[in-house]
Design an enzyme around this catalytic site. Structure first.
Site, mmCIF file in Angstrom:
data_model
loop_
_atom_site.group_PDB
_atom_site.id
_atom_site.type_symbol
_atom_site.label_atom_id
_atom_site.label_comp_id
_atom_site.label_asym_id
_atom_site.label_seq_id
_atom_site.Cartn_x
_atom_site.Cartn_y
_atom_site.Cartn_z
ATOM 1 N N PHE A 1 -40.105 9.773 -29.226
ATOM 2 C CA PHE A 1 -40.743 8.581 -29.778
ATOM 3 C C PHE A 1 -41.844 9.036 -30.731
ATOM 4 O O PHE A 1 -42.029 10.244 -30.950
ATOM 5 C CB PHE A 1 -41.324 7.726 -28.641
ATOM 6 C CG PHE A 1 -42.490 8.386 -27.935
ATOM 7 C CD1 PHE A 1 -42.286 9.429 -27.052
ATOM 8 C CD2 PHE A 1 -43.807 7.978 -28.177
ATOM 9 C CE1 PHE A 1 -43.361 10.053 -26.420
ATOM 10 C CE2 PHE A 1 -44.887 8.585 -27.544
ATOM 11 C CZ PHE A 1 -44.659 9.631 -26.662
ATOM 12 N N GLY A 2 -42.582 8.087 -31.257
ATOM 13 C CA GLY A 2 -43.763 8.391 -32.072
ATOM 14 C C GLY A 2 -43.472 9.382 -33.199
ATOM 15 O O GLY A 2 -42.543 9.191 -33.992
ATOM 16 N N ASP B 1 -54.154 9.752 -22.168
ATOM 17 C CA ASP B 1 -54.297 9.347 -23.558
ATOM 18 C C ASP B 1 -53.815 10.526 -24.385
ATOM 19 O O ASP B 1 -54.089 11.683 -24.045
ATOM 20 C CB ASP B 1 -55.746 8.998 -23.891
ATOM 21 C CG ASP B 1 -55.819 8.214 -25.199
ATOM 22 O OD1 ASP B 1 -54.988 7.303 -25.389
ATOM 23 O OD2 ASP B 1 -56.684 8.513 -26.030
ATOM 24 N N GLU C 1 -60.411 -1.654 -23.522
ATOM 25 C CA GLU C 1 -60.083 -1.223 -24.881
ATOM 26 C C GLU C 1 -60.357 0.258 -24.991
ATOM 27 O O GLU C 1 -61.288 0.774 -24.360
ATOM 28 C CB GLU C 1 -60.972 -1.974 -25.870
ATOM 29 C CG GLU C 1 -60.537 -3.389 -26.018
ATOM 30 C CD GLU C 1 -60.819 -3.901 -27.424
ATOM 31 O OE1 GLU C 1 -60.711 -3.106 -28.376
ATOM 32 O OE2 GLU C 1 -61.170 -5.070 -27.525
#
Ligand code: IMP
Length: 199
Positions: A156-157, A73, A44
Site C-alpha cells: 500500500f502507500g 505511527d 488527532e
C-alpha cells in the site's frame, strides 16, 4: 491469567499482522482490537514525531479501555525533502488525498533528482502504554531510495516506488512475508514481541 493488550488502530490489516506475530510467539497474550470496546474519540495526530503520535494514540486507548495498549505511527522520510513527508505521509497531497495522489506528488517532487539524492527510509514507531502510565516505544527503519517509476501491485502507500537498500525490487513487488522480514513495521513489532517474551 492471560495478558490482554488492545491495538489502537482502525486498520484491520495492522491488527491482523500484530495478532499473527504475537500468536506465532506462543505467549499467553490476547490481542484485542478497538471494536472490542465502546468507541471513544480518537486523538488527532498533532505531534511532530512518529514516536509522539504513536504515544498519543496508545495513551488514549489505555485510558479509555483500562488495559495495556499499543499503537503505531509510520511514514516515509526523504533526505532531499528535509525528511518530509514524515509524519504527514498519509496526507501528503492534502487532507482528502489517497495513496496514489501522495505517491504521485512525491515522484513529481523528486523529478529530475539523481539516484544518490533520492535516498530515504520508512520509519515505524510502536508505542506501548499501561493503564498506570508506563510508556515504551519500539522503532524500526528500512532504508532505501525512491525509484523514478512505479512497479508492483502488493502492499500500500508508497510501496510501488520504494526500493530497499540492497534490493532490486520495490516493496510492492515483494510478498507480505518478504516485506515483513525487512520492513520498518516488521522490525518494530518483532522488538515489541521480544520485549513481551522477557516480561
Ligand atoms: P499510518 O502509520 O497509518 O498513519 O500511515 C502512515 C502513511 O505512511 C501511510 O498512509 C503510507 O502512506 C505511509 N506508509 C507507512 N508504512 C508504509 C509501508 O510499509 N509502505 C508504504 N507506505 C507506508
Amino acid at each position: 491469567m492471560t495478558r490482554q493488550i488492545v491495538v489502537a488502530t482502525g486498520n484491520p490489516r495492522k491488527l491482523e499482522e500484530l495478532r499473527r506475530v504475537v500468536e506465532a510467539a506462543d505467549l499467553d497474550v490476547q490481542i484485542l482490537g478497538l471494536s472490542d470496546f465502546p468507541s471513544y474519540p480518537e486523538p488527532e495526530e498533532t505531534e511532530r514525531t512518529f514516536e509522539g503520535n504513536a504515544m498519543l494514540k496508545a495513551q488514549a486507548a489505555a485510558r479509555h479501555t483500562g488495559i495495556e495498549a499499543i499503537a503505531d505511527d509510520s511514514g516515509i522520510t526523504i533526505e532531499e525533502l528535509n525528511d518530509m513527508p514524515g509524519v504527514r505521509s498519509a496526507r501528503w497531497a492534502g487532507p482528502a488525498c489517497d495513496d496514489t495522489a501522495n505517491l504521485e506528488l512525491l515522484l513529481a517532487q523528486l523529478d529530475g533528482v539523481a539516484q544518490p539524492r533520492r535516498a530515504g527510509q520508512f520509519v515505524c514507531a510502536l508505542a506501548h502504554v499501561t493503564p498506570g502510565g508506563k510508556r515504551r516505544v519500539f522503532r524500526g527503519e528500512m532504508s532505501g531510495h525512491v525509484a523514478p517509476f512505479r512497479r508492483g501491485d502488493n502492499g500500500f502507500g508508497y510501496d510501488p516506488i520504494f526500493i530497499p537498500e540492497g534490493q532490486g525490487r520495490t516493496t510492492a513487488e515483494m510478498s507480505a512475508e518478504e516485506k515483513d522480514a525487512i520492513s520498518h513495521r516488521g522490525q518494530a513489532v518483532r522488538a515489541f514481541v521480544e520485549w513481551l517474551k522477557e516480561g
